[in-house]
Design an enzyme around this catalytic site. Structure first.
Site, PDB file in Angstrom:
ATOM      1  CG  ASP A 141       1.673  13.061 -23.076  1.00  0.00           C
ATOM      2  OD1 ASP A 141       2.697  13.161 -23.785  1.00  0.00           O
ATOM      3  OD2 ASP A 141       1.338  13.911 -22.228  1.00  0.00           O
ATOM      4  CG  HIS A 197      -2.948  15.190 -20.118  1.00  0.00           C
ATOM      5  ND1 HIS A 197      -3.075  13.982 -20.769  1.00  0.00           N
ATOM      6  CD2 HIS A 197      -1.660  15.575 -20.306  1.00  0.00           C
ATOM      7  CE1 HIS A 197      -1.910  13.650 -21.325  1.00  0.00           C
ATOM      8  NE2 HIS A 197      -1.040  14.604 -21.045  1.00  0.00           N
ATOM      9  CG  MET A 254      -8.509   8.064 -21.426  1.00  0.00           C
ATOM     10  SD  MET A 254      -9.984   8.696 -22.262  1.00  0.00           S
ATOM     11  CE  MET A 254      -9.896  10.436 -21.873  1.00  0.00           C
ATOM     12  CB  SER A 284      -4.177  11.923 -18.627  1.00  0.00           C
ATOM     13  OG  SER A 284      -5.209  12.574 -19.336  1.00  0.00           O
ATOM     14  CB  THR A 285      -8.445   9.946 -17.525  1.00  0.00           C
ATOM     15  OG1 THR A 285      -8.524  10.633 -18.759  1.00  0.00           O
ATOM     16  CG2 THR A 285      -9.841   9.659 -16.999  1.00  0.00           C
TER      17      THR A 285
END
Length: 355
Positions: free
Chosen positions: A294, A198, A291, A171-172
């Site tokens: 998940d 993401h 973050m 993600s991030t």
């Protein structure tokens, strides 16, 4: 308190972003700037913790400003992007340069409906601020030795079929991390690689194109119903969940719009659970910077099915040690690797010939 500088060439957008952030008790907006040149002067004067930075500005655009900020100040920057194709490509470029994350304006450079992304904006600014504070308190001057960890309780059995699949969730910070992993994979890798990053709809195509340009292995945005072939990397499209199923002796990619408990779409949990059902495949599951948590629930289900090797990105190389940390704390990880070493670990797991 997280001190924020808001940079945008639109006075309306500067006020909207500032108002949204000021409503959050953890955030203080200490100033605004109309372009990159003014932003650099304000950074020197005001010493912000986080910057929100418009991409398309006169005098000095967001990309050039970001390069200067990274070079001179090493501050976390949230890019504010448009939905145009040029805006998407510039956003991917900024993430690779070192932007912390991005948000998209819902309806053009001056978005009257900016309230739609208020929650995302606040969440990202807080995460960026906390990340910056943590790194300032404990700078990673020397790259540490890999950590030894307890292996998951579930056995890492081998099926002996010689058939492999690799799945990655991030993600991030993911676009930059993927740039350090995917180009190092050999083009004849004995497995398909399926990636959940993401990201909103439309941006994943630009990400896939960029990674394909940098890599010997073929990289593409995944399409519903296509075969998942060895030596190819499939990036899940933003706004779609991705799963992998068996089909006519091989593997097929399935895309759908199902909601998930994690609220992410694409979801790493969703991908990992589908791969876990491939009983006669040896699986490599990788969870990298991001973050939240998940991927943890999906890894747990995948490990219960056996024939799995799990790898987490180390805290030292993560932009945000959220997703990997959750999986490590749950006891689901076999190896913790610096991002620079993840590709080699993947390759070693799938290097053997088919039987």
């Amino acid at each position: 308190m997280i001190r924020v500088l808001v940079v945008d060439d639109s006075a309306f957008m500067r006020k909207m972003i500032s108002d949204f952030l000021t409503e959050e008790k953890q955030i203080e907006v200490i100033g605004t700037a109309r372009n990159g040149e003014e932003a650099l002067k304000k950074i020197e004067l005001l010493k912000p913790d986080v910057i929100t930075l418009d991409i398309e500005m006169p005098v000095m655009n967001g990309t050039d400003t970001l390069r200067k900020i990274i070079e001179l100040y090493q501050l976390p920057v949230i890019m504010v992007s448009s939905q145009t194709q040029q805006g998407k490509e510039c956003t991917i470029n900024c993430l690779e340069i070192g932007a912390f994350d991005f948000i998209t304006k819902p309806s053009g450079s001056i978005s009257l409906d900016l309230y739609k992304i208020k929650e995302q904006l606040v969440e990202r600014v807080i995460a960026a601020g906390l990340s910056g504070q943590q790194k300032a308190a404990d700078p990673a001057v020397i790259r540490p030795e890999p950590k030894r960890i307890a292996k998951p309780a579930v056995s890492q059995s081998k099926s002996g079929t010689g058939r492999h699949i690799v799945c990655i969730g991030t993600s991030t910070g993911g676009p930059r991390a993927l740039q350090k992993v995917i180009p190092k994979l050999p083009k004849d890798l004995n497995a398909p690689v399926v990636v959940v990053q993401h990201m909103p709809e439309g941006f994943t195509a630009s990400l896939a194109d960029r990674l394909n340009h940098l890599s010997d292995i073929h990289v593409k945005e995944a399409k519903d119903g296509e075969a998942a072939l060895d030596g190819c990397v499939y990036i899940a499209p933003g706004g779609k969940n991705i799963s992998v199923i068996k089909n006519s002796g091989g593997l097929k990619i399935v895309l759908d719009n199902h909601d998930t408990p994690s609220r992410h779409k694409p979801s790493a949990d969703y991908l990992f659970r589908s791969v876990g059902k491939l009983a006669d495949y040896e699986k490599v599951a990788v969870i990298m910077t991001g973050m939240g948590s998940d991927g943890t629930a999906g890894l747990k289900d995948m490990l219960a099915s056996g024939n799995v090797k799990t790898i987490a990105e180390s805290e030292e190389s993560c932009v945000v040690f959220g997703m990997p940390k959750a999986a490590v704390k749950a006891g689901l990880i076999h190896e913790i690797k610096h991002v620079e070493d993840i590709a080699a670990s993947i390759t070693s797991c799938v290097k053997k010939e088919r039987v």
